[in-house]
Scaffold this motif. Structure first.
Motif, short mmCIF file in Angstrom:
data_model
loop_
_atom_site.label_atom_id
_atom_site.label_comp_id
_atom_site.label_asym_id
_atom_site.label_seq_id
_atom_site.Cartn_x
_atom_site.Cartn_y
_atom_site.Cartn_z
N GLU A 93 0.83 -1.20 0.00
CA GLU A 93 0.00 0.00 0.00
C GLU A 93 0.87 1.26 0.00
O GLU A 93 0.59 2.23 -0.71
CB GLU A 93 -0.92 -0.01 1.21
CG GLU A 93 -1.96 1.11 1.22
CD GLU A 93 -2.98 0.98 0.11
OE1 GLU A 93 -3.48 2.03 -0.35
OE2 GLU A 93 -3.27 -0.17 -0.31
N GLY A 94 1.91 1.24 0.80
CA GLY A 94 2.82 2.38 0.84
C GLY A 94 3.52 2.61 -0.48
O GLY A 94 3.61 3.75 -0.98
N PHE A 95 4.03 1.51 -1.08
CA PHE A 95 4.71 1.64 -2.36
C PHE A 95 3.76 2.12 -3.47
O PHE A 95 4.11 2.97 -4.30
CB PHE A 95 5.36 0.30 -2.75
CG PHE A 95 6.57 -0.03 -1.93
CD1 PHE A 95 7.59 0.90 -1.76
CD2 PHE A 95 6.71 -1.28 -1.32
CE1 PHE A 95 8.72 0.59 -1.01
CE2 PHE A 95 7.83 -1.59 -0.56
CZ PHE A 95 8.83 -0.65 -0.41
N GLU A 96 2.55 1.55 -3.50
CA GLU A 96 1.58 1.93 -4.54
C GLU A 96 1.12 3.37 -4.36
O GLU A 96 0.91 4.11 -5.35
CB GLU A 96 0.40 0.97 -4.52
CG GLU A 96 0.76 -0.42 -5.03
CD GLU A 96 -0.40 -1.39 -4.92
OE1 GLU A 96 -1.45 -0.99 -4.33
OE2 GLU A 96 -0.29 -2.53 -5.39
N SER A 97 0.91 3.82 -3.14
CA SER A 97 0.54 5.22 -2.88
C SER A 97 1.63 6.17 -3.33
O SER A 97 1.38 7.22 -3.95
CB SER A 97 0.24 5.43 -1.39
OG SER A 97 -0.86 4.65 -0.99
N ALA A 98 2.86 5.79 -3.01
CA ALA A 98 3.99 6.63 -3.45
C ALA A 98 4.06 6.68 -4.97
O ALA A 98 4.33 7.74 -5.57
CB ALA A 98 5.29 6.08 -2.86
#
Length: 548
Positions: free
Chosen positions: A225-230
């Motif tokens: 989720e963090g990688f995709e949001s970034a």
């Protein structure tokens, strides 16, 4: 007692006839007749008369107009925000495609180009960085899924296998210790120690299983989720930076195009003319040093094969005109037939520059201009034929008076002058169609107000009005009619034809050489000019002298 016309000696009649002829010849430059119908006007007795006859009569509206083309190639300013004219080709110059017409100031545009280049390069750098950030964000996702996550999972799986092996070993040792304890080879303490080892191995196994579960269910999802949001944030910024880059590029391109628009060249062959100046200005808006705005028409290249005339028709006459009415356009050396093509429904703006005269733009199309050299901007006289009457009885305007909304004339009879009420039709500046009141062959008196006592008395009579408002309106109408009749006097008609420069007076150079002896006696105030009042006075003086 015989009438005045029969009692006068022949010599007196001849003297009067000769005197009037001399003054007419002296006042009409070049010995021309007063107008085409003046040949029928004679002097019989003490008054100027005109014999009623049949003739053709044209009713026309005459105005000054300007030649123009109905099809023009417009050269416009395309520089955003306008510019300043550095040089412009002279009006009337013949050009061919590629010839320079106008050069505009480029200093402001060049400064703008330099600024836009800086903005563009900054936007390009920001966009490049954003592209790198998006690529890094995508690699981070792949790195985690195929690297970090797999490595952590493999480590936990290894720990799970070790924990399972330790548990089996501890369980075997416990089982062996219990058998040995039953045989008496080991103590109770050793059995308890092996039981603790089994318990510890079970706890370590549960811990590893929990770590694997947390990694698969929570840690992986949280990291993804963090990688995709970034990644999404980087992509959004990339789109924003791309839009900024495109905008900066477009602005730079437009600025560079504006530089090209500063040199305007001809695209077609023809003659270049300036657009008409505003009526209140003496010169057009296009000249060296002039500020011009975007989309302003700077020059015109007219199609010389499609010429027309634009003429302003006075508001008092515009209702008489209809489209397709025939018209004559008079140049200095030619007359061209045409017709009314269109009549404006909205008046031209009136102001001090037009004398507050309200006129309507009317377009006259030309039938054929073969062999006639026409140039845009030439001044022409336009005569629109409103009506044409063939073989009708006519009466001079100068012989008609209006009183209480009725029209009258005075006829010379063997017993004196007789008043006649008239029924009139169309008219032009000189003659009126007479429907009833006089017969062919009768002599009507010209300028009766000055020569006939009865006409003078009519002018002094009060008008019959039903109210004060009617009296005021009638007085105003009579005043206008009086002014009009004064303008239609014999002197006015002579002045109209003899006044070459149309300044309202006659000077000695407007007399023919042989007739200049009559100028000084007519110039009563000795100002070197003979005006209408002096002209009428000279005519009256001669007629009064002849009557004596």
């Amino acid at each position: 007692m015989s009438s005045p016309s029969t009692s006068q000696p022949k010599r007196g009649n001849l003297l009067l006839r000769a005197t009037v002829i001399l003054i007419v010849l002296g006042l009409v430059a070049g010995g021309a007749t007063i107008y085409t119908r003046a040949a029928s006007t004679d002097v019989a007795g003490p008054k100027l008369t005109h014999k009623i006859s049949r003739d053709d009569l044209l009713v026309t509206v005459t105005e000054q107009g300007t030649l123009e083309s109905s099809s023009n190639t417009e050269i416009k300013c395309k520089v955003r925000g306008g510019s300043t004219v550095l040089s412009v080709i002279e009006t009337g110059t013949a050009v061919k495609p590629g010839d320079e017409l106008i050069r505009l100031d480029t200093a402001t545009i060049e400064d703008n180009i330099n600024q836009q280049k800086i903005v563009y390069q900054t936007a390009l750098a920001t966009h490049t960085q954003s592209e790198a950030d998006v690529a890094v964000a995508k690699i981070s996702i792949t790195e985690y899924m195929e690297g970090t996550f797999r490595s952590e999972m493999q480590t936990l799986e290894k720990n799970l296998a070790i924990a399972q092996s330790n548990l089996r070993t501890s369980a075997n040792m416990l089982e062996h210790a219990q058998r040995m304890f039953k045989k008496g080879y080991t103590s109770q303490l050793e059995v308890e120690s092996n039981e603790f080892s089994v318990k510890q191995s079970e706890l370590e196994l549960d811990l590893v299983k929990t770590q694997i579960d947390v990694l698969e269910r929570f840690t992986k999802s949280k990291q993804m989720e963090g990688f995709e949001s970034a990644l999404k944030a980087k992509q959004a910024k990339l789109e924003s930076d791309k839009a900024s880059l495109d905008l900066a590029k477009d602005r730079l391109t437009r600025a560079e195009e504006q530089l090209q628009y500063c040199v305007i060249k001809a695209e077609t062959s023809g003659m270049v003319i300036y657009p008409s100046a505003a009526e209140w200005k003496e010169t057009p808006d296009v000249e060296e040093g002039a500020a011009v705005r975007e989309d302003q028409v700077l020059l015109l290249i007219p199609d010389m094969t499609k010429m027309q005339v634009k003429v302003g028709i006075h508001e008092s006459r515009v209702d008489e005109l209809r489209t397709d009415m025939p018209a004559r356009v008079t140049l200095m050396d030619a007359v061209i037939d045409g017709k009314v093509a269109s009549i404006a429904t909205v008046t031209k703006p009136a102001g001090w520059w037009t004398g507050n005269v309200v006129k309507y733009d009317t377009i006259i199309s030309l039938n054929s201009t073969d062999g006639i050299k026409l140039k845009p901007g030439m001044t022409v006289e336009v005569e629109v034929i409103v009506a044409e009457h063939k073989n009708v009885p006519t009466i001079p305007v100068a012989a008609v008076l209006e009183h209480e909304k009725q029209f009258y004339c005075w006829v010379k009879t063997p017993t004196g002058t007789a008043r006649r009420q008239l029924k009139l039709g169309d008219s032009n500046d000189q003659f009126i169609v007479v429907k009833d009141g006089v017969a062919e062959g009768e002599d009507v008196i010209l300028n009766p107000r000055a020569l006939v006592d009865e006409a003078q008395m009519d002018a002094l009579k009060p008008l019959n009005s039903d109210s004060k408002a009617d009296d005021e309106k009638a007085a105003e109408t009579n005043e206008k009619k009086a002014d009009k009749k004064a303008a239609d006097s014999p002197g006015a008609q002579i002045l109209k034809l003899a006044d070459k420069n149309k300044d309202g007076v006659l000077t000695i150079d407007e007399y023919e050489e042989k007739d200049r002896q009559y100028f000084e006696p007519s110039d009563a105030n000795k100002d070197g000019k003979v005006d209408l009042k002096e002209l009428d006075a000279a005519i009256k003086k001669l007629t009064d002298a002849a009557e004596k």
